[in-house]
Design an enzyme around this catalytic site. Structure first.
Site, PDB file in Angstrom:
ATOM      1  N   ARG A 250      95.606  41.718  51.185  1.00  0.00           N
ATOM      2  CA  ARG A 250      94.786  40.799  50.384  1.00  0.00           C
ATOM      3  C   ARG A 250      95.560  39.510  50.201  1.00  0.00           C
ATOM      4  O   ARG A 250      96.724  39.517  49.813  1.00  0.00           O
ATOM      5  CB  ARG A 250      94.357  41.416  49.057  1.00  0.00           C
ATOM      6  N   HIS A 254      95.798  40.352  42.829  1.00  0.00           N
ATOM      7  CA  HIS A 254      95.037  41.561  42.539  1.00  0.00           C
ATOM      8  C   HIS A 254      93.729  41.209  41.844  1.00  0.00           C
ATOM      9  O   HIS A 254      92.662  41.675  42.198  1.00  0.00           O
ATOM     10  CB  HIS A 254      95.868  42.494  41.661  1.00  0.00           C
ATOM     11  N   TYR A 262     105.396  39.414  42.677  1.00  0.00           N
ATOM     12  CA  TYR A 262     105.964  40.579  43.349  1.00  0.00           C
ATOM     13  C   TYR A 262     106.017  40.424  44.870  1.00  0.00           C
ATOM     14  O   TYR A 262     106.360  41.359  45.575  1.00  0.00           O
ATOM     15  CB  TYR A 262     105.131  41.816  42.994  1.00  0.00           C
TER      16      TYR A 262
END
Lengths: 330, 334
Positions: A250, A254, A262
């Site tokens: 992706r 998120h 991250y």
């Protein structure tokens, strides 16, 4: 990152119009998601949503195998699956705007878009929550003897959920007509797969249930299609479930609140080089099925389609609070 | 009328509904040849075969979720969860999925499924096989919850649950399975959401479900000998709740005792008390509304401790006597 940046040469047994349709579906997902993001930034969509940008080949390649009366279950990152299953983009947009005429009458929003009549048994706000539902739907298909199959989407994060284990084992025991598609986009929110899973090898997991497991380049729509085709055929023959892993990525966070702490920009850029849409577009050009002019024209058509959907959603009424309790019970 | 046990009544409901509607099927752990942990489904596999009396893996989330998925496609599954304590393992599928699917999807899905489950203490099975968790599920919009006390209701409510287009959770008390009662042989249903007045009285309304109805009736017999006239309401359904029957009775008696086996704190007794005090019955109250409920402990193993953990007949008798002593009319007489 061993994935190629081009579509592997393979025998293509799909007619050109099907290939063009698949390309258009991927474009529609991409543009829908980009506009959803813009609408959110403009304060016109609220709540939350999870963008599918970068993963389009997974939904389109897998769902393209299904017949219209087959079923899917989807995830919190579900817009792509809905569109690939044939959802109306105006009705999806109306739902994201919380409108009465949206798919869920404004009661569900992004994470609950469903169209049971059209075979979409719903996105799902619970990671792995749709896996038992898909399994039960497959049980019903088997009992009804209707020849239909269920395609169950979930992410790599769902592999750590108990519901995955329970439902996949259940389906294996009863040889249910279901295809489990694990979209490995490399992160369960911020947790990389290598840190969140004891084994990242899906074929090992599948073998533990006595099922075939296959891992494919999830950014190669034809590779996904081929794997899904074999799995769907197997399910329809009554031979039971298959687990497919589509390795993808992706591009966006998120959800809207993700600051991408991250992972690195370099990693994101490297995956963007393997854009599933650009790869498939180049492949179709190479076959002489599409020209650059065709691709530009399709982009503009899809952009216009999404803008029309936004305008439609704008014009729709909000739900009436007097009908707040409609639909709690049948 | 013939008498059969509660377990036989449940079995008859399952068999008759499967004969009546081919969409009905059973799923659960050890419900086939074994007959279920309490023998409720014994023999059904002989008539209906393993396709309709499905022995499943030990997977409550898969059982409940598969029931929901099959229900959305038009089947009418009846899932057995072997002990109601195990509902916790499958509760995402019940609470987040089955209960909400219709609403989340804008009223465009039907989820006609039943979860039957043995509940309650009294068998020495200790803390993880003895709970009364009905309050957890009656809190959830989208679920219906029933807890029949008699063989007649066990059969009639289960038939209604199977024919209902919503997820219904049926709590069957283990100690009731061997109790007997009159059950007609012809087809009938008991409507979900209707309480039954099991005994009429004028001094106190006792509101109970499941096995606590039996204990309340026994307590009412003893209290009658002391001149206290107790009306006993068997709620039968917890959601939807028959507030009308409760309020009407309390308006008549002016005193209310709610009895449940689940521990008192945040049990459904609080909801019943709230229903009473928010209603016109408030003006008729002669005494505080009292809850007789389980102690706030996990169910213990030792039989004396287990008995002490949940309401017994004498606890209900004592609560009613105490209530009468508090009320103005009896104080005036004293």
């Amino acid at each position: 990152m061993a994935e190629s940046t081009i579509i592997a040469a393979r025998r293509v047994d799909l007619p050109p119009e099907r290939l063009v349709h698949m390309y258009r579906q991927m474009l529609r997902i991409r543009h829908f998601e980009e506009q959803v993001d813009l609408l959110f930034q403009a304060g016109r969509i609220w709540g939350t949503f999870h963008l599918y940008i970068g993963q389009e080949a997974s939904a389109v390649g897998a769902i393209e195998v299904l017949e219209p009366d087959d079923y899917i279950t989807s995830t919190h990152r579900g817009h792509g699956h809905s569109i690939a299953k044939g959802a109306s983009i105006p009705l999806m947009m109306a739902e994201l705007r919380g409108k009465e005429t949206g798919y869920c009458r404004g009661r569900g929003g992004s994470m609950h878009i469903a169209d049971v009549e059209a075979g979409n048994l719903g996105a799902n706000g619970i990671v792995g929550g749709g896996i038992p539902i898909a399994t039960g739907a497959a049980l019903a298909c088997k009992k009804l003897g209707n020849g239909r199959v269920v395609m169950c989407f979930f992410g790599d994060g769902a592999l750590a959920q108990g519901a995955f284990h329970e439902a996949v084992n259940f389906a294996a025991v009863f040889k249910l007509p279901v295809v489990y598609v694990c979209e490995n986009n490399q992160y369960a929110m911020s947790m990389p797969v290598a840190r969140g899973l004891g084994s990242t090898d899906i074929t090992v997991r599948a073998a533990a249930y006595g099922l075939p497991g296959v891992s494919v380049d999830g950014n190669d729509v034809l590779a996904v299609y081929e794997a899904a085709k074999e799995a769907v055929n197997r399910a329809r023959r009554g031979e039971g479930p298959t687990i497919i892993e589509t390795r993808t990525y992706r591009w966006r966070g998120h959800s809207k609140s993700d600051a991408n702490r991250y992972r690195t920009k370099e990693e994101i850029e490297a995956w963007k080089q393997r854009c599933p849409i650009r790869r498939f577009g180049s492949f179709l050009e190479g076959l002489g099925i599409l020209t650059p002019v065709d691709r530009d024209r399709m982009e503009r058509e899809v952009e216009a389609e999404i803008q029309d959907a936004i305008a439609f959603a704008d014009s729709q009424p909000d739900p009436d609070p007097a009908q707040l309790a409609d639909g709690v019970y049948a | 009328m013939r008498e059969i046990t509660y377990a036989q009544a449940v079995r008859e409901a399952l068999a008759e509904e499967m004969r009546r509607d081919e969409r009905v099927f059973l799923m659960g752990e050890d419900i086939g040849v074994y007959g279920g942990a309490f023998g409720v489904t014994l023999g059904l596999i002989d008539e209906f075969g393993p396709e309709r009396v499905m022995d499943t893996p030990l997977s409550e989330a898969a059982i409940i979720g598969a029931a929901a998925g099959a229900a959305v496609l038009g089947m009418r599954p009846v899932a057995e969860v072997q002990f109601s304590d195990f509902l916790t393992i499958g509760s995402d599928q019940l609470v987040n999925q089955a209960a909400k699917m219709r609403y989340m999807f804008g009223g465009k899905a039907r989820v006609p499924m039943v979860v039957r489950t043995p509940a309650g203490s009294g068998t020495g099975a200790a803390a993880q096989h003895s709970q009364s968790l009905e309050t957890w599920f009656m809190h959830i919009p989208g679920l219906k919850v029933v807890a029949p006390a008699t063989p007649y209701d066990a059969k009639g409510l289960l038939k209604s649950a199977i024919r209902d287009d919503n997820p219904v959770v049926v709590f069957e008390h283990k100690l009731l399975y061997k109790t007997k009662g009159q059950v007609p042989e012809e087809d009938y249903t008991v409507p979900i959401g209707k309480a039954a007045v099991r005994r009429e009285g004028i001094d106190i309304t006792v509101i109970a479900t499941s096995i606590m109805v039996l204990r309340s009736l026994a307590a009412a017999d003893r209290l009658a000998e002391e001149g206290i006239s107790v009306e006993v309401i068997d709620l039968r359904s917890l959601r939807p709740l028959d507030a009308e029957t409760i309020v009407k009775s309390v308006c008549k008696t002016g005193r209310a005792v709610v009895v449940h086996e689940a521990n008192k704190f945040a049990g459904f007794g609080g909801e019943i008390v709230g229903t009473i005090v928010e209603s016109e019955a408030f003006d008729y109250l002669d005494a505080p509304v009292v809850r007789v409920a389980g102690k706030d402990v996990p169910i213990p193993y030792n039989p004396h401790l287990e008995r002490a953990a949940v309401p017994q007949e004498e606890d209900i008798v004592a609560a009613c006597r105490s209530l009468m002593r508090q009320s103005p009319r009896w104080r005036a007489l004293a």
